[in-house]
Design a protein around this motif. Sequence first.
Motif, PDB file in Angstrom:
ATOM      1  N   PRO A   1      -8.890  -2.777   6.814  1.00 51.66           N
ATOM      2  CA  PRO A   1      -7.571  -2.347   6.323  1.00 51.66           C
ATOM      3  C   PRO A   1      -7.550  -0.914   5.794  1.00 51.66           C
ATOM      4  O   PRO A   1      -6.480  -0.405   5.473  1.00 51.66           O
ATOM      5  CB  PRO A   1      -7.291  -3.345   5.196  1.00 51.66           C
TER       6      PRO A   1
ATOM      7  N   PHE B   1      -5.001   1.459   7.296  1.00 52.57           N
ATOM      8  CA  PHE B   1      -3.634   1.391   6.784  1.00 52.57           C
ATOM      9  C   PHE B   1      -3.514   2.181   5.479  1.00 52.57           C
ATOM     10  O   PHE B   1      -2.513   2.870   5.247  1.00 52.57           O
ATOM     11  CB  PHE B   1      -3.224  -0.063   6.540  1.00 52.57           C
TER      12      PHE B   1
ATOM     13  N   TRP C   1       1.475  -3.115   9.633  1.00 53.24           N
ATOM     14  CA  TRP C   1       0.924  -3.687   8.405  1.00 53.24           C
ATOM     15  C   TRP C   1       1.596  -5.003   8.024  1.00 53.24           C
ATOM     16  O   TRP C   1       0.934  -5.931   7.558  1.00 53.24           O
ATOM     17  CB  TRP C   1       1.077  -2.689   7.263  1.00 53.24           C
TER      18      TRP C   1
ATOM     19  N   ILE D   1       2.060  -0.257   0.559  1.00 54.82           N
ATOM     20  CA  ILE D   1       0.841  -0.479   1.350  1.00 54.82           C
ATOM     21  C   ILE D   1      -0.383   0.022   0.599  1.00 54.82           C
ATOM     22  O   ILE D   1      -1.432  -0.637   0.588  1.00 54.82           O
ATOM     23  CB  ILE D   1       0.981   0.210   2.719  1.00 54.82           C
TER      24      ILE D   1
ATOM     25  N   PRO E   1      -3.393  -6.056   5.056  1.00 54.43           N
ATOM     26  CA  PRO E   1      -2.119  -6.407   5.701  1.00 54.43           C
ATOM     27  C   PRO E   1      -1.585  -7.757   5.242  1.00 54.43           C
ATOM     28  O   PRO E   1      -2.317  -8.606   4.730  1.00 54.43           O
ATOM     29  CB  PRO E   1      -2.478  -6.429   7.188  1.00 54.43           C
TER      30      PRO E   1
END
Length: 288
Positions: A53, A56, A110, A184, A191
């Motif tokens: 992740p 992201f 995401w 985020i 996510p």
Amino acid sequence: MAEDTPALSIDGEKPRRRPSRGMYVLPSLFTAGNIAAGYYAITQAIQGSVADPAFFDRAALAIGFAVLFDGLDGQVARRTRTTSDFGKELDSLADVITFGVAPSLLAYMWGFRLLPLTVHPLMRDRILHLGVFVCFLFLICGACRLARFNISVNPQPRNPGRPGKKYFVGMPIPAGAGVIASVIHFFNGAPIYNPYKSMLWLGLILGTGFLMVSSWRFWSGKEISTGGRHPFQLVVVLVLVLGLLLLYSEWMLILLALGYLVSGVIARLAYSWSRKHRQATMPGETQI
């Protein structure tokens, strides 16, 4: 005529020397940094996964840095007197890429794309389709917000604020992208894995898009200036905020982004309440 020839004086004012042609490149460099951050965010978003992740998270941080570049290019252009039609158009195109395309793609990847296949497969399929549509709405709302800003002359919000203070009409697109990126980053890029949380994410994206095309007022911050009456206090506050951002970026960014979003909603609700109150107490009515 040479580029550094002084401009003609008006009413006896001291003529100002025109900026050299090379100075016009300076604000465009910050705009280029804005585009580079948006492009980097896109490349990171498409590489993100449940197993990694961090992609992201880096995409979200890149959008955050782009907000800084977006604020600096305008400041540099005004202070060096190098504003131009080319710079304005380039800035708008950069904003569409960095604060429109990049966050909408990141929001989809995401919040929807990585939902598990084994949990509520029919619901997942419908959420994916809704996610594509809502993320596109976010993009088109941001583009419309930019177009309206470019053609507006002294726009006035539907709920005017204090006289003499300047406001944005609708949430600016960098702030809208900041809402997506801050959420985020708050979860460190991990996510969404729950379809019900994806539905909440849908609502946030849709609400942010609506606020961008609304005619509600949002604080512009244009009255803040280092040349004001208390520049030292302002510098201290900015240094304090910067320090908190470095130490607690997850909490600070989401508080700033969502706080700004909520401020526009509260301002609109407060204006509606005060208008109804004034109408209820208009002269001619019997007051007890």
